[in-house]
Motif scaffolding. Sequence first.
Motif, PDB file in Angstrom:
ATOM      1  N   LEU A 162       0.847  -1.186   0.000  1.00 28.47           N
ATOM      2  CA  LEU A 162       0.000   0.000   0.000  1.00 28.47           C
ATOM      3  C   LEU A 162       0.887   1.243   0.000  1.00 28.47           C
ATOM      4  CD1 LEU A 162      -2.482  -1.142   2.810  1.00 28.47           C
ATOM      5  CD2 LEU A 162      -2.785  -1.386   0.332  1.00 28.47           C
ATOM      6  N   VAL A 163       0.501   2.247  -0.778  1.00 28.23           N
ATOM      7  CA  VAL A 163       1.252   3.500  -0.828  1.00 28.23           C
ATOM      8  C   VAL A 163       0.530   4.520   0.048  1.00 28.23           C
ATOM      9  CG1 VAL A 163       2.127   5.339  -2.291  1.00 28.23           C
ATOM     10  CG2 VAL A 163       2.034   2.990  -3.172  1.00 28.23           C
ATOM     11  N   VAL A 211      -2.283   1.508  -4.534  1.00 26.11           N
ATOM     12  CA  VAL A 211      -1.986   0.128  -4.138  1.00 26.11           C
ATOM     13  C   VAL A 211      -1.064  -0.480  -5.187  1.00 26.11           C
ATOM     14  CG1 VAL A 211      -4.139  -0.199  -2.869  1.00 26.11           C
ATOM     15  CG2 VAL A 211      -4.067  -0.767  -5.287  1.00 26.11           C
ATOM     16  N   LYS A 212      -0.097  -1.236  -4.710  1.00 26.62           N
ATOM     17  CA  LYS A 212       0.833  -1.929  -5.607  1.00 26.62           C
ATOM     18  C   LYS A 212       0.366  -3.380  -5.764  1.00 26.62           C
ATOM     19  CE  LYS A 212       4.889   0.853  -4.397  1.00 26.62           C
ATOM     20  NZ  LYS A 212       6.271   0.827  -3.851  1.00 26.62           N
ATOM     21  N   THR A 213       0.201  -3.812  -7.002  1.00 22.22           N
ATOM     22  CA  THR A 213      -0.258  -5.172  -7.277  1.00 22.22           C
ATOM     23  C   THR A 213       0.763  -5.897  -8.139  1.00 22.22           C
ATOM     24  OG1 THR A 213      -1.405  -4.847  -9.395  1.00 22.22           O
ATOM     25  CG2 THR A 213      -2.562  -4.116  -7.413  1.00 22.22           C
ATOM     26  N   THR A 260       1.007  -0.670 -10.326  1.00 20.25           N
ATOM     27  CA  THR A 260       0.519   0.220  -9.273  1.00 20.25           C
ATOM     28  C   THR A 260      -0.720   0.971  -9.760  1.00 20.25           C
ATOM     29  OG1 THR A 260       2.736   0.506  -8.360  1.00 20.25           O
ATOM     30  CG2 THR A 260       1.096   2.168  -7.785  1.00 20.25           C
ATOM     31  N   VAL A 261      -1.730   1.048  -8.887  1.00 20.54           N
ATOM     32  CA  VAL A 261      -2.994   1.707  -9.219  1.00 20.54           C
ATOM     33  C   VAL A 261      -3.256   2.796  -8.193  1.00 20.54           C
ATOM     34  CG1 VAL A 261      -5.480   1.385  -9.487  1.00 20.54           C
ATOM     35  CG2 VAL A 261      -3.911  -0.412 -10.234  1.00 20.54           C
ATOM     36  N   LYS A 262      -3.496   4.008  -8.662  1.00 19.05           N
ATOM     37  CA  LYS A 262      -3.849   5.096  -7.758  1.00 19.05           C
ATOM     38  C   LYS A 262      -5.311   4.978  -7.342  1.00 19.05           C
ATOM     39  CE  LYS A 262      -0.512   8.386  -9.686  1.00 19.05           C
ATOM     40  NZ  LYS A 262      -0.343   9.706 -10.338  1.00 19.05           N
ATOM     41  N   ALA A 281      -0.282  -1.410   6.007  1.00 20.53           N
ATOM     42  CA  ALA A 281      -0.741  -0.037   6.229  1.00 20.53           C
ATOM     43  C   ALA A 281      -0.183   0.541   7.523  1.00 20.53           C
ATOM     44  CB  ALA A 281      -2.270   0.005   6.263  1.00 20.53           C
ATOM     45  N   GLY A 282       0.610  -0.248   8.232  1.00 18.97           N
ATOM     46  CA  GLY A 282       1.165   0.211   9.498  1.00 18.97           C
ATOM     47  C   GLY A 282       0.151   0.268  10.616  1.00 18.97           C
TER      48      GLY A 282
END
Length: 413
Positions: free
Chosen positions: A207-208, A217-219, A223-225, A244-245
């Motif tokens: 996850l960004v 999100v990185k898949t 990566t998709v915003k 996500a921490g």
Amino acid sequence: MPFNLLKYGLSSEYPVEVDLPPPTELKPSYDVVIIGGGGHGLAIAYYLSKYHGITNVAVLEKSYLGGGNTARNTAVIRSNYLTSEGVRFYAESVKMFQNLSNEFDFNIMYSERGQLTLAHTDATVRAFRQRAEVNKHFGGRTEMIDRQQIRELVPSLNLDPGHLPVLAGLWHIDGATARHDAVAWGYAKQAAKRGVEIHQLTEVQDLVIENGRITAVKTNRGTVKCGCAVQAIAGASSLMLAKAGIRAPIHTYPLQAMVTQPFKPFLDPLVSSSALHCYVQQTSRGEIVFGGGSDPYPLYNTRSTLDLKESLLAHAIEMFPFMANAKLMRQWAGITDMTPDYSPIMGLSPVQNYYLDAGWGTWGFKSTPICGKTMAELVASGGKVPELIKPFALDRFSTFQQVNEMGATAASH
């Protein structure tokens, strides 16, 4: 539904409607990304598109639709829980299940059969009386019944197992079953019709998060915003939360079930016993399904074990002695995310625009419609939590406002 079947059967061309469009490439960005293509994720997407007009939505599933716990549960639907918060929530879900086939124009094989929970001690009888009153107060059809009524309801049940004679029962008339994969496909079909993109074999790897807000999100496909994201996975909730921490009091355990060869119909109600830690039901195909407690150790694995098989079947045979001669056909497991109070986590997270649908333990399937509806309301409102799910917030564990549903079923509690 019957009219459509008749029209299909009399057609000379036999038109075939495709449930899902063919796979497409991921777009660079979406308004909403839903992580998890099980019943919950698909329901959220459906209600977002139908009731809130939000269709720029991507549902990302690392495997196939409904292939996680949606495909592995025993498909029980009920609302006879312990707390007022739980009963209110699940009672709404039961009402929604009753009309899903018509809403989808897709048969989910909903069958209202009732659930009978056995009481073997005076303390359990007292607790069941309280549960019955709470259920009635919030519109559920639940009542206490005595041994004679149980005998008439389930003639094949052994009311006097050696050390635990049955004293009474909690009869939940609203108890039902539905076809779990049909529920997932019904939501998927209707969401896709409204423009939602459903991407299978698309695993979210990271996850960004920038300035406390999720942005992408990185898949495994790039990566998709996203404007916001919803976590709606089962079995690995804490692993995704860690990306996500976010810390959450979730522990993951395997939960096993098994099924016998088919028999002629003999058991209509769902029968469970908390003391024997076992529940028994007969499917529409005649198979007998057994389930019970989860394995006593955390594990991310869906393997079957001999020790669970032996202990669970020993208790099932105490309830129905003639089943000792039944042949077992299959045994399987799901992965359950258990919270300290045995209630789910729904709502906001410490990360802005990252919404949580997690920690469902053994009760995720029965909540599918109402969870999808309320979570969609949450997302569409930009973070205003619906009253129905406010008690299930993540921060209840730090404010000591748990919703204790321990002991509300024969499985895993």
